[in-house]
Scaffold this active site. Structure first.
Site, short mmCIF file in Angstrom:
data_model
loop_
_atom_site.label_atom_id
_atom_site.label_comp_id
_atom_site.label_asym_id
_atom_site.label_seq_id
_atom_site.Cartn_x
_atom_site.Cartn_y
_atom_site.Cartn_z
N GLY A 109 0.83 -1.24 0.03
CA GLY A 109 0.05 0.03 0.05
C GLY A 109 0.76 1.27 -0.02
CG ASP A 118 3.77 -6.81 8.06
OD1 ASP A 118 3.18 -6.41 7.15
OD2 ASP A 118 3.19 -6.87 9.36
CG ASP A 171 -1.62 -0.19 8.69
OD1 ASP A 171 -2.48 0.91 8.56
OD2 ASP A 171 -1.66 -1.30 8.02
CB THR A 218 2.85 0.57 6.75
OG1 THR A 218 1.41 0.47 7.26
CG2 THR A 218 3.51 -0.02 8.09
NE ARG A 242 -2.60 -3.85 -0.37
CZ ARG A 242 -1.90 -3.33 0.68
NH1 ARG A 242 -0.89 -3.88 0.96
NH2 ARG A 242 -2.32 -2.27 1.29
CG ASP A 271 1.40 -3.01 10.94
OD1 ASP A 271 2.22 -2.48 10.24
OD2 ASP A 271 0.58 -3.86 10.79
NE ARG A 286 -3.05 -4.70 6.40
CZ ARG A 286 -3.45 -4.78 4.94
NH1 ARG A 286 -4.11 -5.93 4.83
NH2 ARG A 286 -2.82 -4.17 3.99
O1 F6P Z 1 -1.76 -1.29 5.40
C1 F6P Z 1 -2.09 -0.01 4.98
C2 F6P Z 1 -3.47 -0.12 4.81
O2 F6P Z 1 -4.09 1.36 4.25
C3 F6P Z 1 -4.50 -0.66 5.96
O3 F6P Z 1 -4.37 0.59 7.10
C4 F6P Z 1 -5.65 -0.92 5.33
O4 F6P Z 1 -6.36 -1.91 6.01
C5 F6P Z 1 -5.09 -1.53 4.07
O5 F6P Z 1 -3.89 -1.17 3.59
C6 F6P Z 1 -5.97 -1.34 2.98
O6 F6P Z 1 -5.42 -2.30 1.76
P1 F6P Z 1 -5.82 -1.83 0.26
O7 F6P Z 1 -4.90 -0.93 -0.42
O8 F6P Z 1 -5.43 -3.12 -0.39
O9 F6P Z 1 -7.26 -1.71 0.18
#
Ligand code: F6P
Length: 322
Positions: free
Chosen positions: A11, A103, A128, A126, A72, A130, A172
């Protein structure tokens, strides 16, 4: 070492561009050729690369997102995909790789390094925050500020109409973002995946605030909370009380926008540290911030270590929410 490559994976978040700029310019300052890989692991498998120079990164320090693009790429979990990636790197004579990722991406990076013996350094990013082994991942500060700015605006309506708002933030399955945001915007409550949610106790807490003279209430909800999403929690609150809560899900605005000054400077430091590490013969390391110092830790710590929410911040949130 004569030629290294760089990619951003997973992301996107603010701070990637300042970090890319730093990796490119640090490499060039050391007389190293630098190749930018497009679209993360996807682009490495598909051999999408460009030669970068100082001008490739001009005017990007203040831009959100990533000029290299990101993706991704579940396919990278397969050894065959990593074989393809490795042979593309080999063909181009790439002797070291910098991976800016969360991660999951860093786990993929480690597998690639093991499979190929390629010197590789990871940089944590990130919203997050984390990633294990580091107190800080790029993008977190900007995302916190974006959410706080939005909630300050929601507070105007909450106060004018004497309402309860539930504001859902990303993260997340972790609550770092929600906790920091709740503290910064003076929330009356915060619901975190790490702390079991008790709706009855939350209603009692909100009632105490109302009796103490508060005219509005904001509850920050982490998207991974065990009581459900913000809409489900709002329903549970209205079933148990006389509140008629409004819900606001902040969503992807938290991932975008100009990086904060802190993310620009941290991105610069992380990027330079990664290139310096490759040049001094390091491999399979993660650039980390620990106790305010930028350092290197083992790459596998990124997903093996689970960071705990800071106890002092949890206590602060409890005390200040009254
Ligand atoms: O890891 C970053 C994040 O924005 C999280 O906070 C969220 O849950 C997720 O990615 C959303 O992922 P995507 O961009 O695949 O919808």
């Amino acid at each position: 070492m004569k030629r290294i490559a760089l990619l951003t994976s997973g992301g996107d978040c603010p701070g990637l561009n300042p970090c890319i700029r730093s990796v490119v310019r640090t490499a060039l300052a050391n007389g190293i050729e630098i190749i930018g890989i497009h679209r993360g692991w996807r682009g490495l498998i598909d051999n999408e690369m460009e030669h970068m120079d100082a001008r490739s990164v001009a005017g990007i320090v203040n831009l959100g997102g990533t000029v290299l693009r990101s993706s991704r790429c579940p396919e990278f979990r397969e050894p065959e995909a990593r074989e393809k990636a490795a042979s593309n790197l080999l063909e181009r004579g790439i002797e070291g790789l910098v991976v800016i990722g969360g991660d999951g991406s860093l786990n993929g990076a480690s597998k690639l390094a093991r499979q190929t013996n390629l010197p590789l350094i990871g940089i944590p990013k990130t919203i997050d925050n984390d990633v294990g082994g580091t107190d800080y991942a790029l993008g977190f500060d900007t995302a916190v500020n974006t959410a706080v700015e939005a909630i300050d605006k929601i507070r105007d309506t909450a106060t004018s109409h004497e309402r309860l708002f539930l504001v859902e933030v990303m993260g997340r399955n972790r609550g770092f973002l929600a906790l920091q945001v709740a503290l910064a915007c003076g929330a009356e409550g915060v619901l975190l995946p790490e702390v079991p949610t008790d709706i009855t106790a939350l209603c009692a807490q909100l009632e105490r605030c109302r009796e103490a003279g508060k005219v509005s209430s904001i509850v920050v909800v982490a998207e991974g909370d065990d009581a459900g999403n913000a809409y489900e929690i709002a329903q549970k609150i209205s079933d148990q009380s006389d509140y008629d809560p409004r819900v606001s899900v902040l969503g992807y605005i938290q991932r975008g926008g100009a990086p904060s000054a802190a993310d620009r400077v941290q991105g610069g430091l992380f990027g330079k540290t990664a290139v310096d590490a490759l040049l001094s013969g390091e491999s399979s390391k993660l650039v980390a911030s620990r106790n305010g110092q930028v350092t290197l830790v083992e790459l596998e710590v990124a997903w093996k270590e689970t960071r705990e929410l800071p106890e002092d911040l949890l206590e602060l949130a409890r005390i200040l929410a009254s």
